[in-house]
Design an enzyme around this catalytic site. Sequence first.
Site, PDB file in Angstrom:
ATOM      1  N   LYS A   1      -7.104   5.627 -11.160  1.00 40.62           N
ATOM      2  CA  LYS A   1      -5.950   5.295 -12.006  1.00 40.62           C
ATOM      3  C   LYS A   1      -6.257   4.070 -12.867  1.00 40.62           C
ATOM      4  CE  LYS A   1      -1.226   3.797 -11.963  1.00 40.62           C
ATOM      5  NZ  LYS A   1      -1.520   2.353 -12.068  1.00 40.62           N
TER       6      LYS A   1
ATOM      7  N   ARG B   1       3.848  -0.772  -8.898  1.00 41.86           N
ATOM      8  CA  ARG B   1       4.793  -1.226  -9.929  1.00 41.86           C
ATOM      9  C   ARG B   1       5.905  -0.201 -10.202  1.00 41.86           C
ATOM     10  NH1 ARG B   1      -0.221  -3.894 -12.167  1.00 41.86           N
ATOM     11  NH2 ARG B   1       0.270  -6.118 -12.054  1.00 41.86           N
TER      12      ARG B   1
ATOM     13  N   GLY C   1      -1.770   6.405  -2.397  1.00 40.72           N
ATOM     14  CA  GLY C   1      -2.966   6.270  -3.237  1.00 40.72           C
ATOM     15  C   GLY C   1      -4.001   5.378  -2.558  1.00 40.72           C
ATOM     16  N   HIS C   2      -3.545   4.228  -2.046  1.00 39.19           N
ATOM     17  CA  HIS C   2      -4.480   3.341  -1.334  1.00 39.19           C
ATOM     18  C   HIS C   2      -5.031   4.037  -0.087  1.00 39.19           C
ATOM     19  CE1 HIS C   2      -1.804   0.298  -3.372  1.00 39.19           C
ATOM     20  NE2 HIS C   2      -2.991  -0.149  -3.718  1.00 39.19           N
TER      21      HIS C   2
ATOM     22  N   GLN D   1     -10.876  -0.600 -15.031  1.00 45.01           N
ATOM     23  CA  GLN D   1     -11.298  -1.508 -13.946  1.00 45.01           C
ATOM     24  C   GLN D   1     -12.512  -0.935 -13.218  1.00 45.01           C
ATOM     25  OE1 GLN D   1      -8.617  -3.650 -11.080  1.00 45.01           O
ATOM     26  NE2 GLN D   1      -9.099  -1.954  -9.745  1.00 45.01           N
TER      27      GLN D   1
ATOM     28  N   LEU E   1       0.812  -1.216   0.000  1.00 47.96           N
ATOM     29  CA  LEU E   1       0.000   0.000   0.000  1.00 47.96           C
ATOM     30  C   LEU E   1       0.846   1.267   0.000  1.00 47.96           C
ATOM     31  CD1 LEU E   1      -2.674  -1.175   2.577  1.00 47.96           C
ATOM     32  CD2 LEU E   1      -2.615  -1.521   0.107  1.00 47.96           C
TER      33      LEU E   1
HETATM   34  O1  PAF Z   1      -6.866  -2.697  -8.226  1.00 49.16           O
HETATM   35  C1  PAF Z   1      -6.468  -3.697  -7.600  1.00 49.16           C
HETATM   36  O2  PAF Z   1      -5.602  -3.618  -6.726  1.00 49.16           O
HETATM   37  C2  PAF Z   1      -7.029  -5.054  -7.951  1.00 49.16           C
HETATM   38  O3  PAF Z   1      -7.294  -5.161  -9.299  1.00 49.16           O
HETATM   39  C3  PAF Z   1      -8.258  -5.441  -7.115  1.00 49.16           C
HETATM   40  C4  PAF Z   1      -9.421  -4.491  -7.385  1.00 49.16           C
HETATM   41  C5  PAF Z   1      -7.912  -5.401  -5.634  1.00 49.16           C
HETATM   42  C6  PAF Z   1      -8.722  -6.843  -7.470  1.00 49.16           C
HETATM   43  O4  PAF Z   1      -7.718  -7.773  -7.212  1.00 49.16           O
END
Ligand code: PAF
Length: 281
Positions: free
Chosen positions: A151, A189, A36-37, A155, A33
């Site tokens: 970001k 990353r 951002g998280h 997704q 983490l």
């Molecule tokens: O964005 C992420 O970290 C992942 O794609 C998630 C949403 C936790 C699913 O594994």
Amino acid sequence: MQTVTDAAALRATVRGWRSAGQNVGFVPTMGNLHAGHHSLLKLARARADRVVASVFVNPTQFGPGEDFERYPRTLAQDQAGLAEAGCDVLFAPDVSTLYPFGAGASVSIHVPVITDTLEGAHRPGHFDGVATVVAKLFSLVQPDLAVFGQKDFQQLKVIERMVADLSLSVKVMSAPTLRDDDGLALSSRNQYLSPQERARAPQIHATLVQMKDLFAQGHSWQALEQAARARLERAGFVPDYVAIRRADDLAEPAPEQREGLIALVAARLGGTRLIDNLVFD
Ligand code: PAF
């Protein structure tokens, strides 16, 4: 903060909160983490009485040859950061809890159309893995709301679509991308980058900003895609895509469309694949 690894303990805790009339916010993560998280946690904390975060490096969303094995796993550090950010429960399941029949034999959720393009086109099966694990996590946590980062814009759209299509009773919320001072979007990353690559990486954001500025000056989105790709290639990137799309469904805009657009980039720099995006307000 409590750390739980099994589904029964998680359910019991959430059930206790619910019977006390408390609502539940959820932040799913793959760990390692960063700020951002923590901004996602902060939003969940502001909107819910109780907050659950998960840390699970989900095998089904990594393709062959991707970085599943080397993805940074830093649980002790994550626990400390989550506790500080006001998380109530960290759910850190192992693979057999989320995939009791094995990751290869799991029910799989496919969100069609929106996953055919961009990341979905370059990482076949990736969004099936994401949608599947998020559905499983929602089923275990039973959150009232869940927070995702902008970001990973595609997704976010895939999850919104899945939630709407399956009538899941969770409100999907999003938080803006956090950046280093030089514009590089925070990502786990980024630590794969060499010092030289790290110095070059902010070119992605700079290119997106330039696209937005030139679009505002009246340039066509088609011309901007080409120019931006060339700029990134000159800077040593190998782009997977440089695209301007409709922000609501990521479809290609009509040639004359000037509203509701977003620019998205995925590009390799050495061995690292970086993604970023910028909404054209
Ligand atoms: O964005 C992420 O970290 C992942 O794609 C998630 C949403 C936790 C699913 O594994």
